[in-house]
Enzyme design. Structure first.
Site, PDB file in Angstrom:
ATOM      1  N   LYS A 179      22.285 -16.715 -11.046  1.00  0.00           N
ATOM      2  CA  LYS A 179      22.450 -15.281 -10.813  1.00  0.00           C
ATOM      3  C   LYS A 179      23.828 -14.819 -11.262  1.00  0.00           C
ATOM      4  O   LYS A 179      23.988 -13.768 -11.873  1.00  0.00           O
ATOM      5  CB  LYS A 179      22.241 -14.943  -9.325  1.00  0.00           C
ATOM      6  CG  LYS A 179      20.808 -14.999  -8.860  1.00  0.00           C
ATOM      7  CD  LYS A 179      19.954 -13.859  -9.335  1.00  0.00           C
ATOM      8  CE  LYS A 179      19.123 -14.105 -10.541  1.00  0.00           C
ATOM      9  NZ  LYS A 179      18.216 -15.197 -10.640  1.00  0.00           N
ATOM     10  N   GLY A 206      -0.254  -2.507   6.090  1.00  0.00           N
ATOM     11  CA  GLY A 206       0.137  -3.593   6.972  1.00  0.00           C
ATOM     12  C   GLY A 206      -1.039  -4.471   7.318  1.00  0.00           C
ATOM     13  O   GLY A 206      -2.030  -4.547   6.579  1.00  0.00           O
ATOM     14  N   CYS A 261       0.826  -1.210   0.000  1.00  0.00           N
ATOM     15  CA  CYS A 261       0.000   0.000   0.000  1.00  0.00           C
ATOM     16  C   CYS A 261       0.860   1.259   0.000  1.00  0.00           C
ATOM     17  O   CYS A 261       2.012   1.241   0.418  1.00  0.00           O
ATOM     18  CB  CYS A 261      -0.912   0.012   1.210  1.00  0.00           C
ATOM     19  SG  CYS A 261      -1.865  -1.502   1.430  1.00  0.00           S
TER      20      CYS A 261
END
Length: 618
Positions: free
Chosen positions: A488, A102, A2
């Site tokens: 990677k 949260g 958010c």
């Protein structure tokens, strides 16, 4: 995921809030809203589901303005992504509003208590409880005092911004977990989830720490801790250009995304597990518990890093749910006439949800009658639209071509799925589930500890970046991490690297070992698991075998492992964790080692040659 924005100052508040929310769109969201207090003291809210343009249209149809306010972009965790559930949320009186990032773990208990006291709730969210709790403690007191009393009752992780028409010209913010930053302007002050929302207005910021409360007024900013004691935090001057602002001050997107992994794992867990009961809640996936209990086998399909996540998932699901699992490359699945039917659950893993090979595998599985579950980072992607059900990772946008935070979020989602299947199928009792869930929720904090040692990985890269070949070894669930660590390194540094099952060293790879071959051995130990300790002892033997042949040993081990330290040239320590949960801790040092090696070799870390972020053609 958010985004929070708050403002108090002389500018028109609505454009400031909307601009701030737009600069936080990258965090992902499904609804948005703002609340402002006007000069006459009235508090007004506008909210809309969907994209920010829907909120702007709502404001165009019903204009509002004020002197200060707060805004929010929401990614639903409690309650559907509707206008009703969008933030901000208000109390019974309509005078106090809250935006929240949260999850409040004890909101059910708090809601029950408040309802018994006469509070009426209008939404499905946990956030609404916060507004009512602040109202309970307000009663003519300063807003910050009511907020302090409220946060002391909350369990979970949260960043909050609060305003009240009863205590005008004030914005109160609090942090416990998710990020929050305060901007200091000339006679104006801001709060936001991330710096890009502030940079159009100020370069002077204060980063709130966990347990901090900030009180913003036209006169300035006051900081206190949850005990109400006044504190100070350093003011930092941000000098980033717009591109660096997007990178959050990191040199490369990949580096930024590695450091975002604790947040990505935390967000992927939010709302899906109960700390109190130990239960896992994945009803959102859209496949019934009855169906999940009937499947006789699981097939996992992915490409590249997602395939490595799937291989990790095989160990998790077979161990925890006792269901046989096969893992396929998306590019191979439909070309070998796979044996799947209505008793099969086919799990498709893709960061983008648009990978051509994975989509083709999904369609092949569905044609043969199997149900498909998409594990994906992009809401509304083709993979999720065509799947029987979806389990979203909440990693946020991943810009770097070499996947990092998407990988750990995928492993987290697979861990949740394995626990959920074990819960449904009765292979995990409540007594077995609860400690695993508790340890799972501790992972983000342990990940932060690993990241704090980044200077050690950079120094190790300085000693290793000139070598032309690397070998990565692992046993059991650590073998997929050896593969991913090697991938990677080869992706971004162009060094040849190979991942291998440690038990197969005598069947060929031993011939490669000499004084010019660095060998990374994944050898954490979990004293609570007999099988894990057996694997550890055998991995310790591998370390000694490599050293006997003059190889350069880099051991990734559990903190305090003196036996491995004595036998190795270099040691990377990770916090102690149950064996099945160590992959997300192991991979981060390997990601950063690859990153620092690539930087020292002058490689384009974010856009390696010949590679693309999403492979949308075969």
């Amino acid at each position: 995921m958010c985004g929070i924005v708050g403002y108090i100052g002389p500018k028109r508040v609505v454009p400031v809030l909307i601009d701030g929310l737009r600069r936080l769109e990258y965090r992902g969201y499904d609804s948005a809203g703002i609340a402002v207090v006007s000069r006459n003291g009235s508090l007004e809210i506008r909210r809309a589901s969907g994209k920010l343009r829907n909120l702007e249209e709502a404001i165009r149809l019903a204009p509002l303005d004020g002197e200060y306010g707060i805004g929010h972009t929401r990614w639903a965790t409690h309650g559907r992504p509707t206008e009703e559930n969008a933030h901000p949320h208000r109390d019974c009186s309509g005078k106090i509003v809250v935006v929240h990032n949260g999850i409040i773990e004890n909101y059910v208990e708090l809601k029950r208590q408040l309802a018994a006291e006469g509070h009426q709730f209008l939404t499905e969210t946990d956030t609404e409880v916060i507004a009512h709790l602040i109202e309970k403690y307000a009663d003519g007191r300063p807003l910050e005092d009511a907020v302090l009393d409220a946060v002391r009752r909350l369990s979970g992780v949260y960043a909050l911004a609060v305003i009240s028409a009863n205590d005008p010209n004030k914005v109160v913010a609090a942090r416990m977990g998710p990020p929050a930053v305060v901007g200091l302007g000339q006679g104006e002050y801001f709060v936001a989830s991330d710096i890009p929302a502030l940079l159009q207005h100020t370069r002077d910021v204060v980063f709130l720490a966990d347990g901090d409360v900030a009180v913003l007024t036209p006169a300035g900013v006051r900081l206190m801790n949850f005990d109400g004691r006044m504190i100070e935090r350093p003011v930092q001057h941000i000098t980033w250009d717009p591109i660096l602002a997007e990178k959050g001050g990191f040199k490369h997107f990949m580096q930024k995304e590695v450091f975002e992994q604790p947040r990505a794992v935390r967000d992927t867990l939010l709302g899906r597990v109960s700390l109190e009961s130990g239960r896992v809640f994945l009803e959102e996936i859209g496949i019934s518990e009855a169906d999940l209990g009937r499947f006789s086998n699981v097939r996992i399909v992915g490409c590249g890093t997602s395939w490595h996540a799937g291989l990790t998932g095989k160990f998790l699901i077979e161990d925890l749910a006792r269901v046989p699992v096969e893992v396929d490359y998306g590019s191979e699945f439909r070309y070998r006439n796979p044996i799947v039917d209505e008793r099969s659950l086919v799990v498709l893993i893709s960061q983008s949800g648009e990978t051509a090979d994975t989509l083709a595998a999904q369609r092949e599985a569905q044609q043969q009658g199997a149900k498909t579950l998409a594990i994906c980072n992009v809401v509304g992607s083709m993979l999720t639209r065509e799947a029987s059900g979806s389990l979203y990772t909440h990693a946020g946008p991943e810009i770097g071509v070499a996947s990092t935070k998407a990988f750990t979020a995928q492993i987290t989602a697979l861990t949740l799925l394995a626990l959920y299947l074990g819960q449904i199928r009765g292979t995990l009792s409540p007594d077995q589930l609860k400690p695993l869930v508790q340890e799972l929720l501790r992972l983000p904090q342990k990940m932060e500890t690993v990241l704090q040692r980044d200077e050690e990985y950079d120094e190790l890269a300085r000693q290793l970046f000139r070598y032309s070949d690397f070998l990565y070894l692992g046993r059991g669930i650590h073998y997929p991490i050896a593969l991913e660590g090697a991938l990677k390194l080869k992706e971004i540094s162009y060094i040849h690297a190979e991942g291998y099952p440690a038990g197969e060293m005598k069947h060929g790879p031993n011939a490669l070992i000499d004084e010019n071959l660095p060998v990374a051995v994944l050898a954490p130990h979990d004293p609570a698991s007999r099988a894990a300790m057996t694997r550890y002892e055998k991995s310790l033997s591998n370390i000694k075998e490599v050293k006997a042949r003059d190889g350069i040993v880099i051991s990734v081990v559990t903190e305090g492992d003196e036996a491995a330290r004595e036998a190795s040239d270099h040691v990377i320590e990770i916090p102690c964790a149950p064996d099945l949960l160590t992959p997300v801790l192991e991979i981060m040092p390997l990601q950063l080692l690859a990153y620092h090696i690539a930087v020292r070799r002058g490689c384009d870390v974010d856009q390696p040659r010949n590679l693309a972020k999403s492979v949308t053609v075969e």
